[in-house]
Design an enzyme around this catalytic site. Structure first.
Site, PDB file in Angstrom:
ATOM      1  N   PRO A   2      10.617 -28.358  14.977  1.00  0.00           N
ATOM      2  CA  PRO A   2       9.421 -28.653  14.167  1.00  0.00           C
ATOM      3  C   PRO A   2       9.805 -29.334  12.857  1.00  0.00           C
ATOM      4  O   PRO A   2      10.712 -28.884  12.157  1.00  0.00           O
ATOM      5  CB  PRO A   2       8.808 -27.274  13.901  1.00  0.00           C
ATOM      6  CG  PRO A   2       9.762 -26.261  14.391  1.00  0.00           C
ATOM      7  CD  PRO A   2      10.846 -26.929  15.173  1.00  0.00           C
ATOM      8  N   GLU A   3       9.173 -30.449  12.567  1.00  0.00           N
ATOM      9  CA  GLU A   3       9.374 -31.117  11.282  1.00  0.00           C
ATOM     10  C   GLU A   3       8.187 -30.790  10.378  1.00  0.00           C
ATOM     11  O   GLU A   3       7.284 -30.055  10.770  1.00  0.00           O
ATOM     12  CB  GLU A   3       9.534 -32.630  11.492  1.00  0.00           C
ATOM     13  CG  GLU A   3      10.866 -32.956  12.185  1.00  0.00           C
ATOM     14  CD  GLU A   3      11.448 -34.304  11.759  1.00  0.00           C
ATOM     15  OE1 GLU A   3      11.111 -34.779  10.654  1.00  0.00           O
ATOM     16  OE2 GLU A   3      12.247 -34.869  12.521  1.00  0.00           O
ATOM     17  N   HIS A  91      11.309 -13.359  23.528  1.00  0.00           N
ATOM     18  CA  HIS A  91      11.489 -14.044  22.249  1.00  0.00           C
ATOM     19  C   HIS A  91      10.323 -13.866  21.271  1.00  0.00           C
ATOM     20  O   HIS A  91      10.218 -14.590  20.292  1.00  0.00           O
ATOM     21  CB  HIS A  91      11.770 -15.541  22.431  1.00  0.00           C
ATOM     22  CG  HIS A  91      12.829 -15.838  23.434  1.00  0.00           C
ATOM     23  ND1 HIS A  91      14.123 -15.375  23.314  1.00  0.00           N
ATOM     24  CD2 HIS A  91      12.784 -16.523  24.607  1.00  0.00           C
ATOM     25  CE1 HIS A  91      14.827 -15.791  24.360  1.00  0.00           C
ATOM     26  NE2 HIS A  91      14.041 -16.470  25.164  1.00  0.00           N
ATOM     27  N   ARG A 109      15.589 -19.715  20.165  1.00  0.00           N
ATOM     28  CA  ARG A 109      16.951 -19.990  19.684  1.00  0.00           C
ATOM     29  C   ARG A 109      17.326 -19.203  18.436  1.00  0.00           C
ATOM     30  O   ARG A 109      18.468 -19.242  17.996  1.00  0.00           O
ATOM     31  CB  ARG A 109      17.126 -21.501  19.472  1.00  0.00           C
ATOM     32  CG  ARG A 109      16.999 -22.245  20.801  1.00  0.00           C
ATOM     33  CD  ARG A 109      17.317 -23.707  20.669  1.00  0.00           C
ATOM     34  NE  ARG A 109      18.683 -23.933  20.264  1.00  0.00           N
ATOM     35  CZ  ARG A 109      19.185 -25.124  19.975  1.00  0.00           C
ATOM     36  NH1 ARG A 109      18.422 -26.185  20.042  1.00  0.00           N
ATOM     37  NH2 ARG A 109      20.445 -25.250  19.618  1.00  0.00           N
TER      38      ARG A 109
END
Ligand SMILES: [Zn+2]
Length: 270
Positions: A2-3, A91, A109
């Site tokens: 994500p930016e 997750h 991650r």
């Protein structure tokens, strides 16, 4: 990854569900993501009202009168607001429960972060951040000053947080293409005029992506998919070896600071 636009769209998506709500519980299922999660400090916020959700760089800040919850999505994090009894998925690390809903953080991650800051005490993660690109603090004068003594490639300089926050690899590539600057040009060799254009273009590409994300926004209350992530129309990023949209030359790709840099050898001459 994500930016800034994804983070801003996530902020818009979750804030409508959280603003003004009372935090009824905070459930931490994973003790550590990128850093340890300060469970006890986060629990001190239970019973307090969420005054708003803001953003600084790529951090979301859930604000209360006594302290803030700071969330970073890392490489693969995503947020959704769901009924708090919805079954957990792999997750799903943290729930911030408000009434019968929960803001749930999923991060395969585990490079994301959930942090706490006491009211009025800026968190250390904010210490070395430069101006926000979409505010008046990020000016061409500032960029010219930051580039004056830097011999590093211009692409790496605009991705450097003390220079300006939130310009990630995708938008650095796009902004340099639109400004016709070769990404490997030493920052101190880019003209003032081009740096002024680059400042404006950085603002434009980020604003356009946020607008696009906002309009194609997936519902943050859905239980599948990754809300906040969206497809964008990009000129160069991910298009190495394909034709330039301006001149049909073949786009080249080089690695700069381990990051893929794609540019048009004709449009972006050194
Ligand atoms: Zn071209």
């Amino acid at each position: 990854m994500p930016e800034l636009p994804e983070v801003e769209v996530s902020r818009m998506g979750v804030s409508v569900h959280l603003d003004g709500q009372i935090i009824s519980d905070i459930i931490v299922r994973t003790p550590k993501l990128r850093w340890d999660i300060p469970t006890a400090q986060l629990h001190s916020l239970v019973g307090h009202k969420i005054n708003g959700v803001s953003r600084r760089a790529k951090y979301l800040v859930i604000e209360t009168d006594v302290g803030d919850i700071i969330i970073h999505l890392g490489m693969s994090g995503s947020l959704r607001v769901i009924d708090h009894q919805v079954a957990l998925k792999k997750h799903d690390h943290v729930d911030i429960v408000v009434g019968d809903k929960a803001l749930r953080l999923n991060d395969p991650r585990r490079f994301g972060a959930v942090l706490f800051s006491e009211k009025g005490v800026p968190h250390r993660v904010f210490a070395k951040l430069g101006p926000e690109p979409l505010t008046g603090d990020f000016t061409s004068k500032h960029l010219v000053m930051m580039c004056a003594k830097r011999k590093a490639p211009i692409k790496q300089v605009i991705m450097d947080n003390p220079v300006v926050v939130g310009v990630g690899n995708i938008y650095a590539n796009e902004a340099l293409f639109l400004t016709k600057i070769h990404p490997q040009t030493p920052a101190n060799e880019v003209s003032k005029r081009k740096l002024a254009t680059l400042t404006r273009v950085i603002k434009e590409v980020l604003a356009a992506a946020i607008k696009q994300g906002g309009t194609t926004l997936k519902d943050f209350s859905q239980t599948d998919g990754k809300p906040g992530y969206f497809a964008q129309s990009l000129n160069v990023y991910g298009r190495g070896g394909q034709a330039c949209v301006n001149c049909q030359s073949i786009l080249q790709e080089v690695k700069l600071g381990q990051r893929a840099s794609v540019f048009c050898p004709k449009c972006q001459k050194r």
